[in-house]
Design a protein around this motif. Structure first.
Motif, PDB file in Angstrom:
ATOM      1  N   MET A   1       0.918   0.809  -1.443  1.00 14.70           N
ATOM      2  CA  MET A   1       1.400   2.112  -1.036  1.00 14.70           C
ATOM      3  C   MET A   1       1.442   3.007  -2.265  1.00 14.70           C
ATOM      4  N   LYS A   2       1.041   4.253  -2.067  1.00 18.24           N
ATOM      5  CA  LYS A   2       1.082   5.221  -3.152  1.00 18.24           C
ATOM      6  C   LYS A   2       2.524   5.657  -3.401  1.00 18.24           C
ATOM      7  N   ARG A   3       2.796   5.983  -4.651  1.00 19.26           N
ATOM      8  CA  ARG A   3       4.140   6.435  -5.014  1.00 19.26           C
ATOM      9  C   ARG A   3       4.540   7.668  -4.187  1.00 19.26           C
ATOM     10  N   GLY A   4       3.593   8.555  -3.937  1.00 18.96           N
ATOM     11  CA  GLY A   4       3.867   9.749  -3.135  1.00 18.96           C
ATOM     12  C   GLY A   4       4.265   9.401  -1.708  1.00 18.96           C
ATOM     13  N   GLN A   5       3.678   8.342  -1.170  1.00 19.29           N
ATOM     14  CA  GLN A   5       4.045   7.911   0.186  1.00 19.29           C
ATOM     15  C   GLN A   5       5.481   7.387   0.207  1.00 19.29           C
ATOM     16  N   LEU A   6       5.853   6.643  -0.828  1.00 21.74           N
ATOM     17  CA  LEU A   6       7.225   6.154  -0.904  1.00 21.74           C
ATOM     18  C   LEU A   6       8.202   7.324  -0.986  1.00 21.74           C
ATOM     19  N   TRP A   7       7.886   8.304  -1.815  1.00 22.37           N
ATOM     20  CA  TRP A   7       8.765   9.482  -1.933  1.00 22.37           C
ATOM     21  C   TRP A   7       8.824  10.263  -0.624  1.00 22.37           C
ATOM     22  N   ALA A   8       7.701  10.334   0.076  1.00 22.78           N
ATOM     23  CA  ALA A   8       7.694  11.004   1.381  1.00 22.78           C
ATOM     24  C   ALA A   8       8.645  10.295   2.336  1.00 22.78           C
ATOM     25  N   GLY A   9       8.642   8.963   2.295  1.00 22.74           N
ATOM     26  CA  GLY A   9       9.543   8.192   3.138  1.00 22.74           C
ATOM     27  C   GLY A   9      11.001   8.381   2.767  1.00 22.74           C
ATOM     28  N   ILE A  10      11.268   8.505   1.482  1.00 21.46           N
ATOM     29  CA  ILE A  10      12.640   8.717   1.029  1.00 21.46           C
ATOM     30  C   ILE A  10      13.141  10.094   1.456  1.00 21.46           C
ATOM     31  N   VAL A  61       5.658  15.125   9.273  1.00 20.58           N
ATOM     32  CA  VAL A  61       4.444  14.961   8.465  1.00 20.58           C
ATOM     33  C   VAL A  61       4.703  14.010   7.297  1.00 20.58           C
ATOM     34  N   LEU A  62       5.823  14.182   6.613  1.00 20.10           N
ATOM     35  CA  LEU A  62       6.174  13.285   5.496  1.00 20.10           C
ATOM     36  C   LEU A  62       6.310  11.844   5.979  1.00 20.10           C
ATOM     37  N   ALA A  63       6.974  11.648   7.100  1.00 15.90           N
ATOM     38  CA  ALA A  63       7.197  10.293   7.621  1.00 15.90           C
ATOM     39  C   ALA A  63       5.889   9.645   8.075  1.00 15.90           C
ATOM     40  N   ILE A  64       4.989  10.420   8.650  1.00 15.92           N
ATOM     41  CA  ILE A  64       3.681   9.876   9.050  1.00 15.92           C
ATOM     42  C   ILE A  64       2.896   9.441   7.811  1.00 15.92           C
ATOM     43  N   TYR A  65       2.953  10.244   6.763  1.00 19.66           N
ATOM     44  CA  TYR A  65       2.270   9.900   5.511  1.00 19.66           C
ATOM     45  C   TYR A  65       2.839   8.593   4.933  1.00 19.66           C
ATOM     46  N   TYR A  66       4.159   8.462   4.955  1.00 16.22           N
ATOM     47  CA  TYR A  66       4.802   7.225   4.500  1.00 16.22           C
ATOM     48  C   TYR A  66       4.374   6.039   5.364  1.00 16.22           C
ATOM     49  N   ALA A  67       4.444   6.212   6.679  1.00 22.33           N
ATOM     50  CA  ALA A  67       4.129   5.119   7.605  1.00 22.33           C
ATOM     51  C   ALA A  67       2.681   4.667   7.461  1.00 22.33           C
ATOM     52  N   ALA A  68       1.796   5.603   7.147  1.00 20.96           N
ATOM     53  CA  ALA A  68       0.386   5.232   6.933  1.00 20.96           C
ATOM     54  C   ALA A  68       0.268   4.233   5.788  1.00 20.96           C
ATOM     55  N   GLY A  69       1.115   4.372   4.783  1.00 17.66           N
ATOM     56  CA  GLY A  69       1.113   3.430   3.672  1.00 17.66           C
ATOM     57  C   GLY A  69       1.603   2.046   4.059  1.00 17.66           C
ATOM     58  N   ALA A 186      11.433  -7.902  -0.849  1.00 16.87           N
ATOM     59  CA  ALA A 186      10.584  -9.054  -0.492  1.00 16.87           C
ATOM     60  C   ALA A 186       9.221  -8.985  -1.181  1.00 16.87           C
ATOM     61  N   GLY A 187       8.955  -7.906  -1.881  1.00 16.32           N
ATOM     62  CA  GLY A 187       7.674  -7.795  -2.595  1.00 16.32           C
ATOM     63  C   GLY A 187       6.498  -7.371  -1.720  1.00 16.32           C
ATOM     64  N   PHE A 188       6.788  -6.836  -0.542  1.00  9.95           N
ATOM     65  CA  PHE A 188       5.703  -6.385   0.346  1.00  9.95           C
ATOM     66  C   PHE A 188       5.125  -5.050  -0.099  1.00  9.95           C
ATOM     67  N   LEU A 189       5.954  -4.196  -0.710  1.00  8.55           N
ATOM     68  CA  LEU A 189       5.482  -2.882  -1.110  1.00  8.55           C
ATOM     69  C   LEU A 189       4.967  -2.917  -2.543  1.00  8.55           C
ATOM     70  N   GLY A 190       3.674  -2.760  -2.683  1.00  7.35           N
ATOM     71  CA  GLY A 190       3.077  -2.639  -3.999  1.00  7.35           C
ATOM     72  C   GLY A 190       2.866  -1.158  -4.276  1.00  7.35           C
ATOM     73  N   ILE A 191       3.657  -0.600  -5.192  1.00  7.07           N
ATOM     74  CA  ILE A 191       3.605   0.846  -5.449  1.00  7.07           C
ATOM     75  C   ILE A 191       2.510   1.146  -6.462  1.00  7.07           C
ATOM     76  N   LYS A 192       1.612   2.071  -6.081  1.00  7.15           N
ATOM     77  CA  LYS A 192       0.515   2.506  -6.951  1.00  7.15           C
ATOM     78  C   LYS A 192       0.692   3.981  -7.253  1.00  7.15           C
ATOM     79  N   ASP A 193       0.198   4.387  -8.419  1.00  5.67           N
ATOM     80  CA  ASP A 193       0.270   5.821  -8.780  1.00  5.67           C
ATOM     81  C   ASP A 193      -0.793   6.608  -8.113  1.00  5.67           C
TER      82      ASP A 193
END
Length: 193
Positions: A1-10, A61-69, A186-193
Motif C-alpha cells: 500500500m502506498k503511504r498516500g493511501q494509508l493517509w487517505a484512510g486515516i 473518494v479518500l476511502a475508496i483510494y485507501y480501500a484500493a490499496g 500483523a504485518g499485512f500492510l507493506g507501506i511504500k512511498d
C-alpha cells in the motif's frame, strides 16, 4: 500500500465527521439529533448544504483510494469480497453527496451506503478470521451485531433516524481504524512511498 493511501484512510472519516459537525453547528436552530436525519443537513434548497455534502464526497473518494490499496495487501478472497462490498458502500456515500435529500435517488444511495458498508465490513472481518486473525473476526461479528441491535432499537424510540445513522457510521469507523491497526500489527500492510 502506498503511504498516500494509508493517509487517505486515516483522514477520510475525519473529513466526513468534520463536515457533519460543522453542518450541525450551522443548523443547530432547527436540527435535532432525535428528530432528524443526518441527510437533512445537506438537503436540496438548504443554505450551506454543501458544508456537509462536499466533505462527504471527499471522504468517499479518500476511502475508496485507501480501500484500493487493501486489495494488494491481503490475498484472502473472502476479505477481498468484503472490501469490494465496502467500496460499493463508499460509492453510495459519494452518491449521498451527489444526490442529497430532495432528489429521487437519495433514499436508495443512503440505504445502499449503510447496507453495503456494514455487510462489507462483516464479510471482510470473516475473511481475516479465515486468515487466522480470530480475535479481529470475533470483534467484527460483535460490532456488527451491536450496530444492528442498537440501530433497530433507536428506530422504535426516536422519530428521527440520525441516532441510528450515527450508530452505523461509528461502527464502520471503529471497524475501519481497528482494521488498520490489526493489519499494521500483523504485518499485512507493506507501506511504500
Amino acid at each position: 500500500m502506498k503511504r498516500g493511501q494509508l493517509w487517505a484512510g486515516i483522514l477520510s472519516p475525519q473529513v466526513a465527521l468534520g463536515g457533519i459537525g460543522i453542518a450541525i453547528m450551522i443548523n443547530r436552530s432547527w436540527w435535532k439529533l432525535t428528530d432528524n436525519a443526518i441527510s437533512d443537513l445537506g438537503k436540496v434548497g438548504l443554505p450551506y448544504n454543501w458544508v456537509m455534502n462536499v466533505p462527504l464526497f471527499i471522504s468517499a473518494v479518500l476511502a475508496i483510494y485507501y480501500a484500493a490499496g487493501l486489495f494488494g495487501e491481503v490475498k484472502n478472497r473472502v476479505f477481498r469480497l468484503g472490501i469490494a462490498l465496502f467500496v460499493i458502500g463508499l460509492v453510495f456515500l459519494a452518491g449521498v453527496a451527489l444526490f442529497p435529500e430532495g432528489t429521487g435517488p437519495h433514499y436508495h444511495v443512503s440505504w445502499g451506503f449503510f447496507l453495503a458498508g456494514s455487510i462489507g465490513y462483516l464479510i471482510a472481518g470473516a475473511g481475516l478470521w479465515l486468515e487466522g486473525l480470530r480475535k479481529f473476526g470475533a470483534f467484527t461479528v460483535l460490532l456488527f451485531t451491536a450496530e444492528v441491535l442498537l440501530a433497530r432499537w433507536t428506530f422504535r424510540i426516536f422519530s428521527g433516524v440520525a441516532i441510528a445513522e450515527f450508530i452505523g457510521i461509528f461502527a464502520m469507523i471503529i471497524w475501519h481504524y481497528s482494521l488498520m491497526g490489526t493489519l499494521l500489527k500483523a504485518g499485512f500492510l507493506g507501506i511504500k512511498d
